[in-house]
Write a protein that holds these residues in place. Structure first.
Motif, PDB file in Angstrom:
ATOM      1  N   ALA A 180       0.827  -1.205   0.000  1.00 24.85           N
ATOM      2  CA  ALA A 180       0.000   0.000   0.000  1.00 24.85           C
ATOM      3  C   ALA A 180       0.861   1.254   0.000  1.00 24.85           C
ATOM      4  O   ALA A 180       0.540   2.249  -0.661  1.00 24.85           O
ATOM      5  CB  ALA A 180      -0.931  -0.005   1.209  1.00 24.85           C
ATOM      6  N   THR A 181       1.963   1.205   0.734  1.00 26.16           N
ATOM      7  CA  THR A 181       2.874   2.353   0.754  1.00 26.16           C
ATOM      8  C   THR A 181       3.554   2.529  -0.597  1.00 26.16           C
ATOM      9  O   THR A 181       3.802   3.658  -1.041  1.00 26.16           O
ATOM     10  CB  THR A 181       3.941   2.164   1.854  1.00 26.16           C
ATOM     11  OG1 THR A 181       3.286   1.932   3.106  1.00 26.16           O
ATOM     12  CG2 THR A 181       4.806   3.399   1.979  1.00 26.16           C
ATOM     13  N   SER A 182       3.838   1.413  -1.265  1.00 28.50           N
ATOM     14  CA  SER A 182       4.510   1.466  -2.570  1.00 28.50           C
ATOM     15  C   SER A 182       3.552   1.798  -3.705  1.00 28.50           C
ATOM     16  O   SER A 182       3.991   2.018  -4.838  1.00 28.50           O
ATOM     17  CB  SER A 182       5.183   0.122  -2.867  1.00 28.50           C
ATOM     18  OG  SER A 182       6.077  -0.234  -1.845  1.00 28.50           O
ATOM     19  N   SER A 183       2.260   1.826  -3.410  1.00 24.08           N
ATOM     20  CA  SER A 183       1.282   2.064  -4.472  1.00 24.08           C
ATOM     21  C   SER A 183       1.458   3.432  -5.120  1.00 24.08           C
ATOM     22  O   SER A 183       1.063   3.638  -6.268  1.00 24.08           O
ATOM     23  CB  SER A 183      -0.143   1.924  -3.924  1.00 24.08           C
ATOM     24  OG  SER A 183      -0.376   2.854  -2.885  1.00 24.08           O
ATOM     25  N   SER A 184       2.046   4.374  -4.388  1.00 33.17           N
ATOM     26  CA  SER A 184       2.284   5.697  -4.967  1.00 33.17           C
ATOM     27  C   SER A 184       3.251   5.601  -6.149  1.00 33.17           C
ATOM     28  O   SER A 184       3.113   6.322  -7.140  1.00 33.17           O
ATOM     29  CB  SER A 184       2.837   6.657  -3.916  1.00 33.17           C
ATOM     30  OG  SER A 184       4.033   6.152  -3.358  1.00 33.17           O
ATOM     31  N   PHE A 185       4.219   4.674  -6.061  1.00 34.07           N
ATOM     32  CA  PHE A 185       5.169   4.490  -7.159  1.00 34.07           C
ATOM     33  C   PHE A 185       4.475   3.860  -8.371  1.00 34.07           C
ATOM     34  O   PHE A 185       4.750   4.211  -9.513  1.00 34.07           O
ATOM     35  CB  PHE A 185       6.342   3.622  -6.708  1.00 34.07           C
ATOM     36  CG  PHE A 185       6.987   4.103  -5.443  1.00 34.07           C
ATOM     37  CD1 PHE A 185       7.520   5.379  -5.368  1.00 34.07           C
ATOM     38  CD2 PHE A 185       7.049   3.291  -4.326  1.00 34.07           C
ATOM     39  CE1 PHE A 185       8.110   5.835  -4.205  1.00 34.07           C
ATOM     40  CE2 PHE A 185       7.636   3.737  -3.154  1.00 34.07           C
ATOM     41  CZ  PHE A 185       8.165   5.013  -3.092  1.00 34.07           C
ATOM     42  N   ILE A 186       3.565   2.915  -8.096  1.00 39.47           N
ATOM     43  CA  ILE A 186       2.794   2.302  -9.184  1.00 39.47           C
ATOM     44  C   ILE A 186       1.905   3.352  -9.840  1.00 39.47           C
ATOM     45  O   ILE A 186       1.741   3.382 -11.065  1.00 39.47           O
ATOM     46  CB  ILE A 186       1.939   1.138  -8.646  1.00 39.47           C
ATOM     47  CG1 ILE A 186       2.826   0.087  -7.977  1.00 39.47           C
ATOM     48  CG2 ILE A 186       1.112   0.506  -9.763  1.00 39.47           C
ATOM     49  CD1 ILE A 186       2.054  -1.015  -7.279  1.00 39.47           C
ATOM     50  N   ALA A 197      -7.696   3.687  -5.456  1.00 39.37           N
ATOM     51  CA  ALA A 197      -8.114   2.387  -5.985  1.00 39.37           C
ATOM     52  C   ALA A 197      -7.012   1.347  -5.808  1.00 39.37           C
ATOM     53  O   ALA A 197      -7.286   0.178  -5.504  1.00 39.37           O
ATOM     54  CB  ALA A 197      -8.486   2.514  -7.458  1.00 39.37           C
ATOM     55  N   LEU A 198      -5.765   1.763  -5.990  1.00 33.97           N
ATOM     56  CA  LEU A 198      -4.643   0.847  -5.799  1.00 33.97           C
ATOM     57  C   LEU A 198      -4.533   0.411  -4.340  1.00 33.97           C
ATOM     58  O   LEU A 198      -4.358  -0.773  -4.046  1.00 33.97           O
ATOM     59  CB  LEU A 198      -3.338   1.515  -6.245  1.00 33.97           C
ATOM     60  CG  LEU A 198      -3.108   1.636  -7.751  1.00 33.97           C
ATOM     61  CD1 LEU A 198      -1.875   2.489  -8.027  1.00 33.97           C
ATOM     62  CD2 LEU A 198      -2.946   0.259  -8.387  1.00 33.97           C
ATOM     63  N   VAL A 199      -4.636   1.380  -3.440  1.00 33.35           N
ATOM     64  CA  VAL A 199      -4.558   1.059  -2.012  1.00 33.35           C
ATOM     65  C   VAL A 199      -5.694   0.121  -1.620  1.00 33.35           C
ATOM     66  O   VAL A 199      -5.487  -0.875  -0.913  1.00 33.35           O
ATOM     67  CB  VAL A 199      -4.600   2.346  -1.161  1.00 33.35           C
ATOM     68  CG1 VAL A 199      -4.720   2.004   0.319  1.00 33.35           C
ATOM     69  CG2 VAL A 199      -3.359   3.189  -1.408  1.00 33.35           C
ATOM     70  N   PHE A 200      -6.897   0.428  -2.086  1.00 33.36           N
ATOM     71  CA  PHE A 200      -8.045  -0.424  -1.772  1.00 33.36           C
ATOM     72  C   PHE A 200      -7.836  -1.831  -2.325  1.00 33.36           C
ATOM     73  O   PHE A 200      -8.134  -2.826  -1.653  1.00 33.36           O
ATOM     74  CB  PHE A 200      -9.322   0.179  -2.353  1.00 33.36           C
ATOM     75  CG  PHE A 200     -10.556  -0.620  -2.045  1.00 33.36           C
ATOM     76  CD1 PHE A 200     -11.238  -0.425  -0.857  1.00 33.36           C
ATOM     77  CD2 PHE A 200     -11.025  -1.575  -2.930  1.00 33.36           C
ATOM     78  CE1 PHE A 200     -12.371  -1.167  -0.557  1.00 33.36           C
ATOM     79  CE2 PHE A 200     -12.151  -2.326  -2.642  1.00 33.36           C
ATOM     80  CZ  PHE A 200     -12.828  -2.118  -1.455  1.00 33.36           C
ATOM     81  N   SER A 201      -7.325  -1.922  -3.551  1.00 35.76           N
ATOM     82  CA  SER A 201      -7.110  -3.230  -4.179  1.00 35.76           C
ATOM     83  C   SER A 201      -6.099  -4.061  -3.396  1.00 35.76           C
ATOM     84  O   SER A 201      -6.267  -5.276  -3.235  1.00 35.76           O
ATOM     85  CB  SER A 201      -6.630  -3.048  -5.622  1.00 35.76           C
ATOM     86  OG  SER A 201      -7.593  -2.362  -6.391  1.00 35.76           O
TER      87      SER A 201
END
Length: 303
Positions: free
Chosen positions: A132-138, A203-207
């Motif tokens: 979830a923390t890395s989702s910002s990079f995605i 949406a990425l964090v939720f996923s």
């Protein structure tokens, strides 16, 4: 020569009423540090802690780690407070204590309190926090592909505002759509719609949270897929609500209040939605039974 008493270390860990109880106290404490540095940054680590806490029964009766493993864990726990110095060179604006510190800290804490085999119970919570923390990079990686949809998103918000009687219009500065409204006080309020407005990050964090929760759940695959689809689409719908609320606040109370709402509303709505979704998922059998009963009554009336 002074002989090191290896039994002292475990006895110190039992001071607060039991080894497992002390573990939970120490696992929770860093969340307060994260809260201090970034109020909303504690949300994901807290969900990781909560997921871990749901496994508390599995930690009861687990054997203690050996002395060498405890020392290794202690090194990681202490070292977790220095993660900042490795991260700041890559991300200069990072806070001193973040989710990255917390992951290293939890890993070390497990090594101190429990034998190595129990680390499998920590995998999902730690993965949740890291992913979830890395989702910002995605999200940054997806930016070139999804940025064009900012225009469509702006038009959706414009049409919603018009539907409730607010005169909203859009124009472009370069490739960036700008939505403007006139507040009740006559103030012209404008908002630029960029990639970040679409809601990809949430949406990425939720996923990621969804993947972890469903991975832990033994339910039927079809049920998981159905709830996943509802959850992701619900997150995008929530983002539409978020932006609409911001502009409605601008309209009724002005840009200054709207700016404050802009800062907090996303975190608040996301937290409420996540709690609601997880609660609904936990009650899925009851919900399914009610839906089945409803359709049966409809069919009987048609007959």
């Amino acid at each position: 020569m002074v002989k090191l008493n290896k039994t002292r270390f475990p006895s110190v860990l039992s001071l607060l009423g039991g080894r497992v109880n002390l573990f939970w106290v120490l696992a929770f404490a860093p969340l307060l540090v994260i809260l201090y540095y970034h109020f909303f940054g504690v949300i994901i680590p807290f969900y990781g802690f909560l997921l871990l806490f749901l496994k508390s029964q599995k930690l009861l009766g687990v054997k203690e780690a050996n002395f060498v493993q405890k020392i290794l864990g202690l090194v990681l726990v202490v070292g977790s407070f220095f993660v900042y110095y490795g991260v700041v060179s890559v991300y200069p604006g990072v806070a001193f204590y973040t989710a990255a510190n917390y992951v290293v800290y939890l890993f070390g804490l497990f090594l101190i309190f429990f034998e190595f085999s129990v680390l499998k119970e920590a995998f999902a919570p730690l993965f949740l926090i890291v992913a979830a923390t890395s989702s910002s990079f995605i999200s940054v990686w997806l930016k070139p592909f999804l940025s064009p949809f900012a225009n469509d998103f702006a038009h959706i918000i414009m049409n919603i505002l018009r539907a409730v009687g607010i005169d909203a219009n859009t124009y472009f500065i370069g490739n960036t759509p700008i939505l403007t409204i006139s507040s009740l006080s006559g103030e012209m309020v404008s908002g630029a719609f960029v990639y970040e407005c679409i809601g990809v990050y949430s949406a990425l964090v939720f996923s990621i949270i969804l993947v972890v929760i469903l991975f832990e759940d033994p339910s039927d695959l079809k049920v998981k897929v159905a709830y996943s689809i509802v959850g992701v689409f619900g997150t995008f719908a929530l983002n539409i609500l978020r932006v609409t609320v911001i502009f409605l606040t601008d309209y009724f109370y002005g840009a200054e209040v709207g700016g404050f709402i802009h800062y907090v509303i996303g975190y608040i709505l996301f937290t409420i939605w996540l709690v609601f979704f997880l609660y609904a998922y936990s009650k899925r059998k009851t919900v399914q039974a009610k839906i089945t009963s409803f359709w049966q009554r409809i069919r009987k009336r048609k007959m």
